[in-house]
Design a protein around this motif. Structure first.
Motif, PDB file in Angstrom:
ATOM      1  N   PRO A  84     -10.038  -0.348  -4.599  1.00 17.07           N
ATOM      2  CA  PRO A  84      -8.867  -1.208  -4.822  1.00 17.07           C
ATOM      3  C   PRO A  84      -8.982  -2.110  -6.039  1.00 17.07           C
ATOM      4  O   PRO A  84      -7.954  -2.439  -6.656  1.00 17.07           O
ATOM      5  CB  PRO A  84      -8.759  -2.015  -3.530  1.00 17.07           C
ATOM      6  CG  PRO A  84     -10.109  -1.925  -2.898  1.00 17.07           C
ATOM      7  CD  PRO A  84     -10.642  -0.587  -3.278  1.00 17.07           C
ATOM      8  N   CYS A 108      -8.211   2.457  -0.612  1.00 14.50           N
ATOM      9  CA  CYS A 108      -7.848   1.118  -1.096  1.00 14.50           C
ATOM     10  C   CYS A 108      -7.575   0.159   0.045  1.00 14.50           C
ATOM     11  O   CYS A 108      -6.725  -0.734  -0.075  1.00 14.50           O
ATOM     12  CB  CYS A 108      -6.651   1.190  -2.036  1.00 14.50           C
ATOM     13  SG  CYS A 108      -5.159   1.910  -1.307  1.00 14.50           S
ATOM     14  N   THR A 154      -3.398  -3.355  -1.269  1.00 17.17           N
ATOM     15  CA  THR A 154      -2.616  -3.206  -2.497  1.00 17.17           C
ATOM     16  C   THR A 154      -1.160  -3.619  -2.333  1.00 17.17           C
ATOM     17  O   THR A 154      -0.618  -3.633  -1.235  1.00 17.17           O
ATOM     18  CB  THR A 154      -2.638  -1.739  -2.947  1.00 17.17           C
ATOM     19  OG1 THR A 154      -2.110  -0.922  -1.888  1.00 17.17           O
ATOM     20  CG2 THR A 154      -4.059  -1.291  -3.258  1.00 17.17           C
TER      21      THR A 154
END
Length: 388
Positions: A84, A108, A154
């Motif tokens: 990430p 991520c 994210t």
């Protein structure tokens, strides 16, 4: 417990109970497989003669690949992808019958951050690693790809994934003709009050300033997605999943399915539930989002429809008792352990201990028909079910 054996809890006789354990992951403490094992151990300690079936579940978030691999096998492939914050991480995906199952959290997820979430990380986090996994699936010749969304760190709308595939236009060409399933644990749109930035970015470390910046960035990205791909996606259910990664996948002609439903159909969950006397499910936290596609809500609804009582074990709950009753008989690790710190520090042992205590002390809560009657038998004679 065999038919006719004395029941030391309720008195009289009671047949062997069929208990199915179907939890999701518990935040960053236990994955679904570990949670199921902990619950099963607790139940067996209190009621060793019952039949306990471990059937860990996922709604597309953390544990999606492990749950499916546990359920039906296949080849788990592990590779290095972009994490990430740009550093390499190891991520696994599942190949089964020429279908690729990818898990966003593997590439991520919040668990892939080097430290606690913070505003800088929330702004910088990328879905590039998901692009790496998509590329691997395409190179393996998969023409059907199922992407589990949930638990991400994210809020880039999938831009990072698109760039790893050569840019948005190139990504769309590469994914053309692929049966792309977007398995989301939420139905939020991309933008606005219920969107990716407003609802989920604060959980990923964003403060008010960063939330506003992310909303602006996602708005521009939505314009680009719709211009290049020719599909209006910003208001589609699930577009806001995984920080807007859902919007990118939907723009590439992906079709959204409930992540919980994807797992249910591939693990034959309704049939397993129908044969149970009690279903035990759970997750890290019950809150307002639980109703919007989360695993606990799906399992509880399926069990209720089958006339099977539900025991829900969670780390903590932000719901009122009346709201909790919609899902079943709810108990929290925080209450059992005495504090959030104790629940987090010893999640596995606490989950086992809580299950053992409930199995020993509360069976009449679930099996109100008296000794020997199953949940279905109670329903047939008009008796009450859990939560009524």
């Amino acid at each position: 417990m065999t038919e006719g054996e004395p029941d030391t809890v309720t008195g009289g006789t009671q047949r062997n109970r069929q208990v199915v354990v179907m939890p999701d992951s518990f935040g960053g403490t236990l994955d679904a497989v570990e949670a199921a094992a902990a619950i099963g151990a607790g139940w067996h300690a209190a009621r060793p003669h019952d039949t306990v079936t471990l059937a860990p579940q996922s709604d597309g978030g953390p544990g999606f690949v492990d749950v499916l691999a546990t359920a039906f096998g296949g080849e788990v492939r592990t590779q290095t992808v972009t994490g990430p914050l740009g550093a390499p991480v190891r991520a696994s995906w599942l190949l089964h019958d020429a279908v690729a199952y990818l898990e966003t959290a593997q590439a991520c997820g919040l668990s892939r951050l080097p430290g606690p979430p913070d505003p800088a990380g929330a702004r910088a986090a990328t879905t590039a690693g998901v692009g790496d996994l998509l590329s691997a699936a395409l190179l393996a010749g998969c023409r059907r790809i199922v992407v589990g969304l949930g638990g991400s760190a994210t809020s880039d709308g999938g831009r990072g994934a698109a760039e790893r595939l050569g840019g948005l236009a190139a990504a769309r060409r590469l994914l053309a003709g692929v049966d792309l399933v977007v398995a989301t644990d939420v139905d939020n749109p991309l933008l606005g009050r219920d969107g990716a930035a407003a609802v989920f970015a604060p959980q990923k470390g964003a403060d008010a300033v960063v939330v506003a910046a992310l909303e602006k960035r996602l708005t521009g990205w939505a314009d680009e997605l719709e211009r290049v791909c020719g599909r209006a996606v910003r208001d589609l259910p699930g577009a806001g999943a995984a920080g807007g990664l859902g919007a990118f996948l939907l723009a590439c002609d992906g079709r959204r399915e409930s992540g919980a439903h994807v797992v249910a159909t591939r693990t034959h969950r309704p049939a397993v539930i129908a044969g149970a006397d009690l279903v035990i499910t759970g997750e890290g936290r019950l809150d307002a989002q639980t109703r919007h596609g989360k695993l606990v809500a799906a399992v509880a609804a399926e069990a209720t429809a089958a006339g099977v009582p539900v025991l829900v074990l969670v780390g903590q709950s932000a719901l009122t008792p009346a709201e909790e009753a919609e899902f079943g008989d709810v108990h929290t690790l925080v209450h059992h352990a005495g504090s959030p710190a104790a629940a987090l520090a010893e999640a596995g042992p606490q989950l086992t201990s809580l299950t053992e205590a409930l199995a020993r002390d509360r069976p009449e809560t679930w099996w109100s028909g008296g000794p020997g009657e199953s949940a279905a038998e109670v329903g047939e004679r008009g008796g009450g079910t859990l939560g009524e």
